[in-house]
Design a protein around this motif. Structure first.
Motif, mmCIF file in Angstrom:
data_model
loop_
_atom_site.group_PDB
_atom_site.id
_atom_site.type_symbol
_atom_site.label_atom_id
_atom_site.label_comp_id
_atom_site.label_asym_id
_atom_site.label_seq_id
_atom_site.Cartn_x
_atom_site.Cartn_y
_atom_site.Cartn_z
ATOM 1 N N VAL A 1 -46.200 4.116 148.289
ATOM 2 C CA VAL A 1 -45.749 3.908 149.674
ATOM 3 C C VAL A 1 -46.835 3.177 150.463
ATOM 4 O O VAL A 1 -46.562 2.286 151.266
ATOM 5 C CB VAL A 1 -45.404 5.262 150.337
ATOM 6 C CG1 VAL A 1 -45.248 5.115 151.845
ATOM 7 C CG2 VAL A 1 -44.127 5.833 149.715
ATOM 8 N N SER A 2 -48.088 3.538 150.200
ATOM 9 C CA SER A 2 -49.194 2.924 150.913
ATOM 10 C C SER A 2 -49.225 1.404 150.687
ATOM 11 O O SER A 2 -49.515 0.634 151.608
ATOM 12 C CB SER A 2 -50.495 3.579 150.432
ATOM 13 O OG SER A 2 -51.587 3.048 151.111
ATOM 14 N N ASP A 3 -48.907 0.966 149.473
ATOM 15 C CA ASP A 3 -48.891 -0.478 149.193
ATOM 16 C C ASP A 3 -47.741 -1.186 149.914
ATOM 17 O O ASP A 3 -47.896 -2.317 150.377
ATOM 18 C CB ASP A 3 -48.810 -0.733 147.679
ATOM 19 C CG ASP A 3 -50.180 -0.646 147.020
ATOM 20 O OD1 ASP A 3 -51.175 -1.042 147.659
ATOM 21 O OD2 ASP A 3 -50.258 -0.186 145.868
ATOM 22 N N ILE A 4 -46.587 -0.531 149.998
ATOM 23 C CA ILE A 4 -45.464 -1.138 150.742
ATOM 24 C C ILE A 4 -45.818 -1.187 152.233
ATOM 25 O O ILE A 4 -45.557 -2.176 152.918
ATOM 26 C CB ILE A 4 -44.150 -0.341 150.509
ATOM 27 C CG1 ILE A 4 -43.724 -0.378 149.030
ATOM 28 C CG2 ILE A 4 -43.030 -0.838 151.435
ATOM 29 C CD1 ILE A 4 -43.144 -1.678 148.527
ATOM 30 N N ALA A 5 -46.447 -0.104 152.723
ATOM 31 C CA ALA A 5 -46.855 -0.060 154.139
ATOM 32 C C ALA A 5 -47.811 -1.203 154.454
ATOM 33 O O ALA A 5 -47.699 -1.849 155.497
ATOM 34 C CB ALA A 5 -47.517 1.277 154.452
ATOM 35 N N ALA A 6 -48.746 -1.458 153.532
ATOM 36 C CA ALA A 6 -49.758 -2.498 153.766
ATOM 37 C C ALA A 6 -49.147 -3.898 153.861
ATOM 38 O O ALA A 6 -49.781 -4.818 154.381
ATOM 39 C CB ALA A 6 -50.809 -2.463 152.664
ATOM 40 N N MET A 7 -47.915 -4.061 153.360
ATOM 41 C CA MET A 7 -47.222 -5.357 153.482
ATOM 42 C C MET A 7 -46.389 -5.401 154.772
ATOM 43 O O MET A 7 -45.726 -6.398 155.058
ATOM 44 C CB MET A 7 -46.283 -5.581 152.291
ATOM 45 C CG MET A 7 -46.936 -5.539 150.933
ATOM 46 S SD MET A 7 -48.119 -6.855 150.656
ATOM 47 C CE MET A 7 -47.038 -8.258 150.327
ATOM 48 N N GLY A 8 -46.355 -4.284 155.487
ATOM 49 C CA GLY A 8 -45.545 -4.202 156.709
ATOM 50 C C GLY A 8 -44.116 -3.760 156.433
ATOM 51 O O GLY A 8 -43.247 -3.882 157.298
ATOM 52 N N GLY A 9 -43.859 -3.215 155.237
ATOM 53 C CA GLY A 9 -42.470 -2.966 154.813
ATOM 54 C C GLY A 9 -42.024 -1.523 154.882
ATOM 55 O O GLY A 9 -42.779 -0.617 155.254
ATOM 56 N N LYS A 10 -40.746 -1.341 154.492
ATOM 57 C CA LYS A 10 -40.115 -0.020 154.465
ATOM 58 C C LYS A 10 -39.809 0.322 153.008
ATOM 59 O O LYS A 10 -39.120 -0.445 152.329
ATOM 60 C CB LYS A 10 -38.818 -0.146 155.274
ATOM 61 C CG LYS A 10 -37.887 1.034 155.271
ATOM 62 C CD LYS A 10 -36.697 0.679 156.183
ATOM 63 C CE LYS A 10 -35.410 1.389 155.809
ATOM 64 N NZ LYS A 10 -35.450 2.823 155.813
#
Ligand code: ADP
Ligand code: MG
Length: 343
Positions: free
Chosen positions: A86-95
């Protein structure tokens, strides 16, 4: 005849994890028009629909490398395996939206153990807005392995890469750094040797290691305000992630030692155990905070309400990656990231 150094068959202990990834990047290069972002960021971004980019990332936890079953409950292993993705998706600005789970399991494990593993994944998934677990793979293995592939999406205008930092930007980080690594260190020591007054701090740091909370909400706020020019999650230590932003953006970075946010618990325990808080803050991994760059015009906004600390500046590439110590002296940045292979 000697082959060129870059094409020589190298042992991974010499090439290193980052050298290997650079090789793979070159080897897997493609011009496929559906690929907006390939190897080299926290997740890949694919153009599968008109309005949104699909994000995909995968991260694996292995017993004996990332966790020990003596320290982690199965719930915590499942939670953490999902959290790091989840942290990697968050770092892209995503959901984050859908996950498939691959497990390597020893036949001595029980069905209750596996249930708790999934309870941890689902609990983090619910906290992250409702991730649906849609499949996976199961194989027998001596040690426990859990690998999750996570899919998500992001509006193209909110996509935030490692490569957007420009000289003149400021550098900021959410939360505090070093807590998880000190928590791991404490797991290896007997907490009964700590004075009672430090036990709560000790528990707090250990919890950060066992059950990290990725900064999904903060990432959402940061990208919606169009604040960040570059962003990365801190899985391998502040110094290492700063280097990754610098390399991807073709810039240099200076971090001011006295601006790095560390928790009171970390300072207290480091003082008691004669450990160096700076080493934990710069080199300690697995904090899953967000490190981002932004234009100085937005300094007030960042200071006012983002729960982030401004810790440095983006400079030209030729200035390198430096730490400005408390006396103002410029040093080469120590500890630029954990490498799985390097000797
Ligand atoms: P993170 O710490 O954000 O998970 P990594 O350092 O693990 O990122 O990976 C950096 C980049 O390298 C990512 O884009 C990732 O997809 C890619 N990568 C890592 N390992 C491999 C691999 N075995 N094959 C292809 N790409 C890889
Ligand atoms: Mg990452």
């Amino acid at each position: 005849m000697n082959s060129k150094p870059e094409t020589r068959n190298q042992k991974l202990e010499d090439l290193g994890e980052f050298g290997l990834i650079e090789r793979l990047k070159a080897k897997l290069k493609s011009n496929d028009p559906t690929v907006a972002v390939s190897i080299g960021d926290d997740a890949a971004a694919l153009k599968l629909t008109e309005d949104k980019l699909t994000l995909i990332t995968t991260d694996m936890l292995i017993e004996g490398v990332h966790f020990s079953r003596a320290n982690f409950t199965p719930f915590q292993i499942g939670w953490k395996a999902m959290a790091v993705n989840v942290s990697d998706i968050a770092a892209m600005g995503g959901k984050p939206q859908w996950a498939v789970i691959s497990l390597g399991l020893s036949s001595s494990l029980s069905s209750d153990y596996i249930d708790h593993l999934y309870d941890g994944m689902k609990a983090l998934g619910e906290k992250a807005g409702g991730i649906v677990l849609v499949g996976g793979d199961t194989t027998s293995c001596r040690d426990l392995i859990i690998s999750i592939a996570l899919l998500g999406s992001v509006e193209p205008e909110l996509l935030t890469l490692r490569s957007g930092a420009r000289a003149g930007d400021y550098l900021a980080i959410t939360g505090t750094v070093g807590d998880s690594a000190l928590g791991l260190e404490l797991l290896g020591r007997s907490s009964s040797r700590l004075p009672l007054s430090l036990r709560n701090s000790c528990e707090e740091l250990i919890k950060k290691h066992l059950q990290p909370l990725p900064r999904l909400e903060e990432a959402g706020r940061i990208v919606k305000s169009k604040l960040a020019t570059a962003m990365i999650d801190v899985s391998d230590g502040l110094a290492g992630e700063a280097k990754r932003i610098a390399e991807a953006s073709g810039v240099g970075i200076r971090i001011f030692q006295d601006k790095i946010p560390v928790s009171y618990s970390l300072l207290q325990i480091c003082a008691h155990l004669c450990l160096d808080p700076l080493k934990f803050a710069l080199e300690g991994g697995e904090d899953y905070e967000l490190l981002f760059t932004f234009s100085p015009e937005q300094q007030e906004e960042v200071e006012a309400g983002w729960g982030a600390s401004i810790i440095g500046q983006v400079v030209s590439e030729s200035e390198g990656i430096k730490l400005i110590d408390r006396s103002g002296k410029v040093q080469d940045m120590p500890g630029q990231g954990y490498d799985h292979f390097k000797k």
